[in-house]
Enzyme design. Sequence first.
Site, PDB file in Angstrom:
ATOM      1  N   ARG A  23       0.841  -1.215   0.000  1.00  0.00           N
ATOM      2  CA  ARG A  23       0.000   0.000   0.000  1.00  0.00           C
ATOM      3  C   ARG A  23       0.870   1.257   0.000  1.00  0.00           C
ATOM      4  NH1 ARG A  23      -2.692  -0.923   5.578  1.00  0.00           N
ATOM      5  NH2 ARG A  23      -0.496  -1.442   5.903  1.00  0.00           N
ATOM      6  N   GLN A  47       4.683  22.694  20.898  1.00  0.00           N
ATOM      7  CA  GLN A  47       4.142  23.340  19.691  1.00  0.00           C
ATOM      8  C   GLN A  47       4.643  22.611  18.464  1.00  0.00           C
ATOM      9  OE1 GLN A  47       4.239  27.691  19.773  1.00  0.00           O
ATOM     10  NE2 GLN A  47       4.817  27.749  17.595  1.00  0.00           N
ATOM     11  N   ASP A  48       3.757  22.460  17.495  1.00  0.00           N
ATOM     12  CA  ASP A  48       4.128  21.924  16.176  1.00  0.00           C
ATOM     13  C   ASP A  48       4.037  23.057  15.167  1.00  0.00           C
ATOM     14  OD1 ASP A  48       2.721  18.506  16.240  1.00  0.00           O
ATOM     15  OD2 ASP A  48       4.561  19.370  17.073  1.00  0.00           O
ATOM     16  N   ASN A  49       5.075  23.202  14.356  1.00  0.00           N
ATOM     17  CA  ASN A  49       5.079  24.225  13.299  1.00  0.00           C
ATOM     18  C   ASN A  49       5.138  23.545  11.934  1.00  0.00           C
ATOM     19  OD1 ASN A  49       5.082  26.285  15.200  1.00  0.00           O
ATOM     20  ND2 ASN A  49       7.311  26.408  15.261  1.00  0.00           N
ATOM     21  N   ARG A  59      15.135  30.294   5.385  1.00  0.00           N
ATOM     22  CA  ARG A  59      14.522  30.788   6.624  1.00  0.00           C
ATOM     23  C   ARG A  59      15.550  30.626   7.750  1.00  0.00           C
ATOM     24  NH1 ARG A  59       8.529  30.693   6.484  1.00  0.00           N
ATOM     25  NH2 ARG A  59       7.843  29.943   4.443  1.00  0.00           N
ATOM     26  N   HIS A  62      17.441  31.476  13.055  1.00  0.00           N
ATOM     27  CA  HIS A  62      16.612  31.986  14.152  1.00  0.00           C
ATOM     28  C   HIS A  62      16.848  31.236  15.452  1.00  0.00           C
ATOM     29  CE1 HIS A  62      13.572  33.043  10.732  1.00  0.00           C
ATOM     30  NE2 HIS A  62      14.604  33.880  10.744  1.00  0.00           N
ATOM     31  N   LYS A  72      14.298  22.207  18.853  1.00  0.00           N
ATOM     32  CA  LYS A  72      13.462  21.926  17.684  1.00  0.00           C
ATOM     33  C   LYS A  72      13.789  20.551  17.133  1.00  0.00           C
ATOM     34  CE  LYS A  72      13.692  26.828  16.742  1.00  0.00           C
ATOM     35  NZ  LYS A  72      14.465  27.882  16.056  1.00  0.00           N
ATOM     36  N   TYR A 132       8.063  20.939  12.319  1.00  0.00           N
ATOM     37  CA  TYR A 132       8.975  20.809  13.446  1.00  0.00           C
ATOM     38  C   TYR A 132       8.262  21.074  14.759  1.00  0.00           C
ATOM     39  CZ  TYR A 132       9.582  25.827  12.470  1.00  0.00           C
ATOM     40  OH  TYR A 132       9.376  27.156  12.207  1.00  0.00           O
ATOM     41  N   GLU A 143      12.818  36.358  20.324  1.00  0.00           N
ATOM     42  CA  GLU A 143      13.366  35.845  19.069  1.00  0.00           C
ATOM     43  C   GLU A 143      14.491  36.731  18.543  1.00  0.00           C
ATOM     44  OE1 GLU A 143      10.862  35.962  15.530  1.00  0.00           O
ATOM     45  OE2 GLU A 143      11.334  33.859  15.153  1.00  0.00           O
ATOM     46  N   LYS A 168      12.921  40.498   7.613  1.00  0.00           N
ATOM     47  CA  LYS A 168      13.541  40.306   8.943  1.00  0.00           C
ATOM     48  C   LYS A 168      14.878  39.581   8.805  1.00  0.00           C
ATOM     49  CE  LYS A 168      12.135  36.790  11.355  1.00  0.00           C
ATOM     50  NZ  LYS A 168      11.288  35.848  12.142  1.00  0.00           N
ATOM     51  N   ASP A 169      14.893  38.516   8.021  1.00  0.00           N
ATOM     52  CA  ASP A 169      16.126  37.718   7.904  1.00  0.00           C
ATOM     53  C   ASP A 169      17.224  38.482   7.161  1.00  0.00           C
ATOM     54  OD1 ASP A 169      14.537  34.419   7.599  1.00  0.00           O
ATOM     55  OD2 ASP A 169      14.752  35.839   9.267  1.00  0.00           O
TER      56      ASP A 169
HETATM   57  C1  LIG Z   1       7.946  30.948  14.250  1.00  0.00           C
HETATM   58  C2  LIG Z   1       6.520  31.421  14.369  1.00  0.00           C
HETATM   59  C3  LIG Z   1       6.020  32.421  13.566  1.00  0.00           C
HETATM   60  N1  LIG Z   1       4.717  32.814  13.705  1.00  0.00           N
HETATM   61  C4  LIG Z   1       4.203  33.867  12.808  1.00  0.00           C
HETATM   62  C5  LIG Z   1       5.012  35.142  12.775  1.00  0.00           C
HETATM   63  C6  LIG Z   1       4.831  35.633  11.356  1.00  0.00           C
HETATM   64  O1  LIG Z   1       3.602  36.356  11.246  1.00  0.00           O
HETATM   65  C7  LIG Z   1       4.694  34.349  10.541  1.00  0.00           C
HETATM   66  C8  LIG Z   1       5.985  33.931   9.880  1.00  0.00           C
HETATM   67  O2  LIG Z   1       6.997  33.970  10.870  1.00  0.00           O
HETATM   68  P1  LIG Z   1       8.529  33.874  10.447  1.00  0.00           P
HETATM   69  O3  LIG Z   1       8.757  34.734   9.247  1.00  0.00           O
HETATM   70  O4  LIG Z   1       9.347  34.135  11.683  1.00  0.00           O
HETATM   71  O5  LIG Z   1       8.634  32.354  10.017  1.00  0.00           O
HETATM   72  P2  LIG Z   1      10.001  31.577   9.684  1.00  0.00           P
HETATM   73  O6  LIG Z   1      10.922  32.476   8.931  1.00  0.00           O
HETATM   74  O7  LIG Z   1       9.592  30.291   9.101  1.00  0.00           O
HETATM   75  O8  LIG Z   1      10.637  31.330  11.107  1.00  0.00           O
HETATM   76  C9  LIG Z   1      10.958  30.043  11.581  1.00  0.00           C
HETATM   77  O9  LIG Z   1      12.017  29.593  10.813  1.00  0.00           O
HETATM   78  C10 LIG Z   1      13.178  29.110  11.422  1.00  0.00           C
HETATM   79  C11 LIG Z   1      13.762  28.074  10.515  1.00  0.00           C
HETATM   80  C12 LIG Z   1      13.037  28.605  12.795  1.00  0.00           C
HETATM   81  O10 LIG Z   1      13.809  27.774  13.260  1.00  0.00           O
HETATM   82  C13 LIG Z   1      12.005  29.152  13.663  1.00  0.00           C
HETATM   83  O11 LIG Z   1      11.188  28.119  14.150  1.00  0.00           O
HETATM   84  C14 LIG Z   1      11.155  30.172  13.072  1.00  0.00           C
HETATM   85  O12 LIG Z   1      11.782  31.404  13.366  1.00  0.00           O
HETATM   86  O13 LIG Z   1       4.293  33.345  11.491  1.00  0.00           O
HETATM   87  C15 LIG Z   1       3.858  32.255  14.627  1.00  0.00           C
HETATM   88  O14 LIG Z   1       2.688  32.632  14.727  1.00  0.00           O
HETATM   89  N2  LIG Z   1       4.344  31.278  15.438  1.00  0.00           N
HETATM   90  C16 LIG Z   1       5.641  30.824  15.347  1.00  0.00           C
HETATM   91  O15 LIG Z   1       6.039  29.904  16.112  1.00  0.00           O
END
Ligand SMILES: Cc1cn([C@H]2C[C@H](O)[C@@H](COP(=O)(O)OP(=O)(O)O[C@H]3O[C@H](C)C(=O)[C@H](O)[C@H]3O)O2)c(=O)[nH]c1=O
Length: 184
Positions: A23, A47-49, A59, A62, A72, A132, A143, A168-169
């Site tokens: 399957r 938390q799960d992202n 990305r 961070h 993570k 993650y 952060e 931001k990055d």
């Molecule tokens: C991380 C996070 C973000 N957000 C909101 C904040 C922004 O409105 C939107 C995108 O956030 P950001 O641009 O910070 O997402 P990434 O660039 O993917 O950030 C992550 O990427 C790198 C690889 C990491 O290791 C971190 O877990 C995390 O910083 O989601 C949330 O609501 N909850 C969260 O836990």
Amino acid sequence: MKATRLAIPDVIRLEPRVLGDDRGVFFESFNQRLFRELTGLDRQFVQDNHSVSARGVLRGLHYQLPPNPQGKLVRVARGEIFDVAVDIRRGSPTFGRWVGETLSAENHAQLWVPEGFAHGFLALTEGAEVLYKTTDFYAPASERCIIWDDPEIGIVWPSSATPRLSPKDALGRRLAEADVFELA
Ligand SMILES: Cc1cn([C@H]2C[C@H](O)[C@@H](COP(=O)(O)OP(=O)(O)O[C@H]3O[C@H](C)C(=O)[C@H](O)[C@H]3O)O2)c(=O)[nH]c1=O
């Protein structure tokens, strides 16, 4: 599940046992007891992202400072990423050093990135889906971001193309100016 400590031993690559039949496949993507047995760590994930990235998106790097540091556990459900962890614990013998692993839906590999490390990844395929688990909740005030191409860290990303960054990055700090962890 197999666990391999990387050149920075606190960073661990995990590979689940994949069970295939006519399957398809099944694997336990997370098992608290196995995680504890294989890593010696007793962590609770809260938390799960889930993020989806176009090819060439980077990305990171961070991290969250105390009082909200995040460990993570990273995996890929679709496509492929180059996942990087940087030791930013001042006093660590590997301070400023990095490790990177290719994680993909095909290899099922996962990366445990402990608290005290900056984390980032480069999406190597279109629509790379990264899932993650984190050991603390999102805390924007805690952060911080280190720039992806800091020459002091010297990450060798598997693409010479300029990555697509969030605003931001693009303003990430160099390690020398960043708020970092103090190794107890
Ligand atoms: C991380 C996070 C973000 N957000 C909101 C904040 C922004 O409105 C939107 C995108 O956030 P950001 O641009 O910070 O997402 P990434 O660039 O993917 O950030 C992550 O990427 C790198 C690889 C990491 O290791 C971190 O877990 C995390 O910083 O989601 C949330 O609501 N909850 C969260 O836990």
